[in-house]
Design a protein around this motif. Structure first.
Motif, PDB file in Angstrom:
ATOM      1  N   PHE A  28       0.968  -1.383  -0.280  1.00 17.19           N
ATOM      2  CA  PHE A  28      -0.034   0.509   0.435  1.00 17.19           C
ATOM      3  C   PHE A  28       1.106   1.360  -0.066  1.00 17.19           C
ATOM      4  O   PHE A  28       1.342   1.509   1.379  1.00 17.19           O
ATOM      5  N   ASP A  29       1.221   2.246  -1.386  1.00 13.66           N
ATOM      6  CA  ASP A  29       2.275   3.367  -1.434  1.00 13.66           C
ATOM      7  C   ASP A  29       0.709   4.797  -0.424  1.00 13.66           C
ATOM      8  O   ASP A  29       0.257   4.789  -1.200  1.00 13.66           O
ATOM      9  N   ASP A  30       1.478   4.774   0.801  1.00 18.83           N
ATOM     10  CA  ASP A  30       0.830   6.445   1.425  1.00 18.83           C
ATOM     11  C   ASP A  30       1.002   6.675   0.878  1.00 18.83           C
ATOM     12  O   ASP A  30       0.296   7.915   0.871  1.00 18.83           O
ATOM     13  N   LYS A  31       1.852   7.237   0.228  1.00 20.99           N
ATOM     14  CA  LYS A  31       2.161   8.785  -0.895  1.00 20.99           C
ATOM     15  C   LYS A  31       1.444   8.955  -2.068  1.00 20.99           C
ATOM     16  O   LYS A  31       0.400   9.982  -2.215  1.00 20.99           O
ATOM     17  N   ALA A  54      -8.592   4.072   3.564  1.00 22.74           N
ATOM     18  CA  ALA A  54      -8.749   4.373   2.544  1.00 22.74           C
ATOM     19  C   ALA A  54     -10.254   4.213   2.115  1.00 22.74           C
ATOM     20  O   ALA A  54     -10.674   4.624   1.338  1.00 22.74           O
ATOM     21  N   CYS A  55     -10.506   2.936   2.148  1.00 19.74           N
ATOM     22  CA  CYS A  55     -11.904   2.460   0.913  1.00 19.74           C
ATOM     23  C   CYS A  55     -12.822   3.229   1.968  1.00 19.74           C
ATOM     24  O   CYS A  55     -13.726   3.852   1.392  1.00 19.74           O
ATOM     25  N   ILE A  56     -12.705   3.213   3.220  1.00 21.74           N
ATOM     26  CA  ILE A  56     -14.117   4.299   4.602  1.00 21.74           C
ATOM     27  C   ILE A  56     -13.788   5.761   3.764  1.00 21.74           C
ATOM     28  O   ILE A  56     -14.931   6.607   4.323  1.00 21.74           O
ATOM     29  N   GLU A  57     -12.851   6.218   3.569  1.00 22.88           N
ATOM     30  CA  GLU A  57     -12.560   7.666   3.244  1.00 22.88           C
ATOM     31  C   GLU A  57     -13.360   8.398   2.034  1.00 22.88           C
ATOM     32  O   GLU A  57     -13.354   8.883   1.461  1.00 22.88           O
TER      33      GLU A  57
END
Length: 106
Positions: free
Chosen positions: A29-32, A87-90
Motif C-alpha cells: 500500500f503506497d501511502d504517498k 482508505a475505503c472508508i475515507e
C-alpha cells in the motif's frame, strides 16, 4: 484544471506505476500515492459539485479504485490491510458528499 486533475487521478490509480499495480503486483500500500489520490479526489469533488457532472475518466478511476480496495488483498501485511480498509472508508466518505449533492438534481 478538471481535465488535468482527472488525468492525474486516473494515472495514480491505474497506470503501470499506479496504486492498484502496487497493491496487486507488489502487495504494498503506497501511502504517498494514496494521499495524492485522496487530495486530487477532494478537489475533483468540489469541481464536479459545481459543474453538476462527473467526468467519465474520473468515474472509471474511482470505480477501479473502490472495486479493488473494497475487495481487500490477502497478500499484503496486516498493517497495509488496515490502511486499505481505512482508505475505503475515507474514499466512500468523500464520494458521499458528492452523492448527496448530485442526488438533489433528480
Amino acid at each position: 484544471m478538471e481535465k488535468e486533475l482527472t488525468e492525474k487521478l486516473h494515472d495514480l490509480v491505474v497506470s503501470e506505476d499506479g496504486l492498484l499495480v502496487s497493491l496487486r503486483c507488489k502487495n504494498y500500500f503506497d501511502d504517498k500515492k494514496y494521499i495524492e489520490i485522496k487530495n486530487i479526489l477532494k478537489k475533483l469533488v468540489v469541481i464536479w459539485k459545481e459543474n453538476h457532472h462527473l467526468s467519465t475518466l474520473g468515474l472509471l478511476a474511482i470505480v477501479n479504485l473502490i472495486e479493488y480496495i473494497a475487495g481487500g488483498n490477502n497478500y499484503i501485511s496486516d498493517e497495509d490491510s488496515i490502511k486499505l480498509e481505512d482508505a475505503c472508508i475515507e474514499i466512500m466518505s468523500i464520494l458521499g458528499d458528492l452523492y448527496e449533492n448530485l442526488s438533489y438534481l433528480n
